[in-house]
Enzyme design. Structure first.
Site, mmCIF file in Angstrom:
data_model
loop_
_atom_site.group_PDB
_atom_site.id
_atom_site.type_symbol
_atom_site.label_atom_id
_atom_site.label_comp_id
_atom_site.label_asym_id
_atom_site.label_seq_id
_atom_site.Cartn_x
_atom_site.Cartn_y
_atom_site.Cartn_z
ATOM 1 N N GLU A 164 0.841 -1.195 0.000
ATOM 2 C CA GLU A 164 0.000 0.000 0.000
ATOM 3 C C GLU A 164 0.879 1.249 0.000
ATOM 4 O OE1 GLU A 164 -3.143 -0.178 2.950
ATOM 5 O OE2 GLU A 164 -3.368 -2.301 2.496
ATOM 6 N N ALA A 221 5.518 -16.838 2.745
ATOM 7 C CA ALA A 221 6.947 -16.781 3.077
ATOM 8 C C ALA A 221 7.513 -15.385 2.807
ATOM 9 C CB ALA A 221 7.717 -17.835 2.279
ATOM 10 N N CYS A 275 -1.373 -7.411 6.247
ATOM 11 C CA CYS A 275 -0.766 -8.695 5.843
ATOM 12 C C CYS A 275 0.217 -9.311 6.827
ATOM 13 C CB CYS A 275 -0.058 -8.510 4.505
ATOM 14 S SG CYS A 275 -1.220 -8.437 3.146
#
Ligand code: UDX
Ligand code: ADP
Length: 484
Positions: A164, A221, A275
């Site tokens: 973002e 990952a 996230c």
């Protein structure tokens, strides 16, 4: 099959910008972005988009109504599409098994069921949302159990790596585009279709194809590695504060090693965003479920360090303000989880503010992009406080930073907005209570200049010793305990 119609389910931070760029770069494709929220779609069709992202408005303005459409008519868009992106949110579960750690896939499942119900003909279904490894298998299961005659699906994983604040640039110049598909002829054909879309603007060598499972795990990952770097440098920042080293100098020296690299080594008040935390917890949960407790513990530590970092910063504020902030006004600069976004999901600002509110501080909050209603909602939500009415009385949201600092004891910088560097701190110092403090949780301000102005200055990963304060300012400052 040549993809002519694309549907994207979920008009959020991922689906909106991604599909706007696809529409911009692929004028030969019709793109319909759908969402169950009428308000979201209304905003995408208005002059004030639901998310702030640099350059996004220009892209939307150019394509909207041409080959980019935002609509609540989910079923019609799915029916017409050759390829469907699933870009719905996959938050951490707040209930049941895996509560607080596993990703909640209820929205993904709902999409899969709707796709199965309304589809006619062959479709490619692409999971874009970050999902646990083997989520594609679940989607396949739901679709195949509900498939009507004459309908077939190919499921691909195509995780989005945009960050973002730089989404448009990341989408236009991706380090890589990752496409995972079933290892079969039909799978390869579907991968080729999606590759063809990206080939409109992404060089072929940047498009990587893998198995579906590798693709899903690569996304988790990647985010875990990035978060780990931030936690690593934040761990070093605590050492710097205790020893007198400067974390900026250490990060610069460490980053010069080409094997390590210089990016993502900025110590801060902690990482945020939708996230990192979610994906780390998800990784931990997966490792535990697979009976890999050492792997789980390893990644858990990355998020524990992040909690430690923001708590440590909040405690330091209280400590420096003579061990009490009760009834003191503090000006908070920045509430978004990083600059150039209005997103507050997992923002460290929320947690630092919550700690200060617990201590009875009054917070004057200023953020150039976060809406007032969002800040109020975040700070009064039940996961942060069980005293929303008390919190409401303690916070005030400002449009003008110079008003926010009036009679405040301290300025607390929690987001690295560029405009904060340009403020007139002399003018601010004049209207603040004395001694006036600055706590720079993002290491963006000119600390020497602030000290010269008379601010007691504190930042991450560096201690200004009493002598250096006196040297820089020629004035007298309150001493604080610093023992080498
Ligand atoms: C991240 C990944 O970068 C992206 O690839 C993925 O698709 C989604 O998650 P995002 O969360 O949007 O993107 O922003 P990012 O730039 O990664 O920053 C995450 C957090 O880490 C922010 O709070 C940021 O302030 C913090 N950060 C980042 C640091 O504290 N120090 C750094 O050096 C870098
Ligand atoms: P992200 O950051 O992953 O893009 P957001 O929360 O910004 O997450 O966006 C996800 C969007 O998906 C929201 O606007 C939400 O309304 C939408 N959504 C969730 N479930 C569905 C569904 N079943 N059908 C349509 N839209 C959905």
């Amino acid at each position: 099959m040549v993809v002519k119609n694309v549907c994207c389910i979920g008009a959020g931070y991922v689906g909106g910008p991604t599909c706007s760029v696809i529409a911009w770069k692929c004028p030969d494709i019709q793109v319909h972005v759908v969402d169950k929220s009428e308000m979201r779609i209304k905003q995408w069709n208005s002059d004030k988009l639901p998310i702030y992202e640099p350059d996004l408005e220009d892209v939307v303005r150019e394509c909207r109504g041409r080959n980019l459409f935002f609509t609540n008519n989910i079923e019609a868009a799915i029916k017409a599409a050759d390829l469907i992106f699933i870009s719905v949110n996959t938050p951490t579960k707040t209930y049941g098994i895996g509560k607080g750690r596993a990703a909640d896939l209820k929205h993904i499942e709902m999409c899969a069921r709707t796709i199965a119900e309304v589809s006619e003909g062959n479709k490619i279904v692409v999971e874009k949302s970050t999902v646990p490894v083997r989520a594609a298998e679940s989607i396949t299961h739901i679709l195949s159990a509900n498939t009507k005659p004459g309908v077939s699906f190919q499921i691909l994983s195509n995780p989005e790596f945009l960050a973002e604040g730089t989404a448009i640039d990341n989408l236009l110049n991706p380090d890589r585009v990752l496409i995972g598909g079933e290892e079969s002829e039909a799978g390869a054909a579907a991968v080729a279709e999606l590759t063809w879309i990206y080939n409109h603007w992404v060089p072929p060598e940047r498009i990587i194809t893998t198995s579906t499972w590798s693709s899903e795990l690569s996304k988790l990952a990647s985010n875990a590695f990035l978060a780990q770097r931030v936690s690593s440098i934040n761990a070093i920042s605590a050492l710097c504060e205790a020893t007198g080293a400067d974390v900026t100098q250490v990060a610069s020296a460490v980053g010069k090693d080409s094997r390590i690299g210089s990016k993502f080594l900025t110590a801060s008040v902690g990482f945020g965003g939708s996230c990192f935390q979610k994906d780390l917890l998800n990784l931990v949960y997966i490792a535990e479920c697979l009976n890999l407790p050492e792997v789980a513990m390893y990644w858990q530590q990355v998020t524990d360090m992040n909690v430690y970092q923001r708590t440590r910063f909040a405690k330091r504020i209280v400590e420096c303000l003579f061990n009490t902030v009760a009834d003191k006004s503090l000006a908070v600069f920045g509430f978004a989880f990083k600059k150039n976004t209005g997103d507050t999901r997992e923002s460290p600002a929320k947690y630092v503010c919550s700690h200060l509110l617990e201590e009875g501080a009054r917070l004057n909050i200023y953020d150039p992009k976060v809406e007032k209603i969002q800040i109020e909602h975040d700070l009064t939500c039940p996961t942060l406080t069980n005293e929303p009415e008390r919190v409401k009385k303690l916070i005030e949201i400002f449009d003008d930073p110079y008003e926010a600092v009036r009679d405040a004891h301290a300025i607390v910088v929690l987001t690295e907005w560029d405009e904060f560097k340009k403020f007139d701190y002399k003018r601010m110092h004049e209207v603040m209570k004395k001694p006036a403090f600055v706590f720079d949780g993002r290491k963006i301000l000119d600390h020497k200049a602030l000290i010269k102005l008379g601010f007691h200055t504190e930042t991450i990963g560096k201690r200004f010793t009493r002598n250096s304060l006196l040297r820089s300012s020629g004035e007298h400052f309150p001493a604080f305990a610093w023992t080498p």
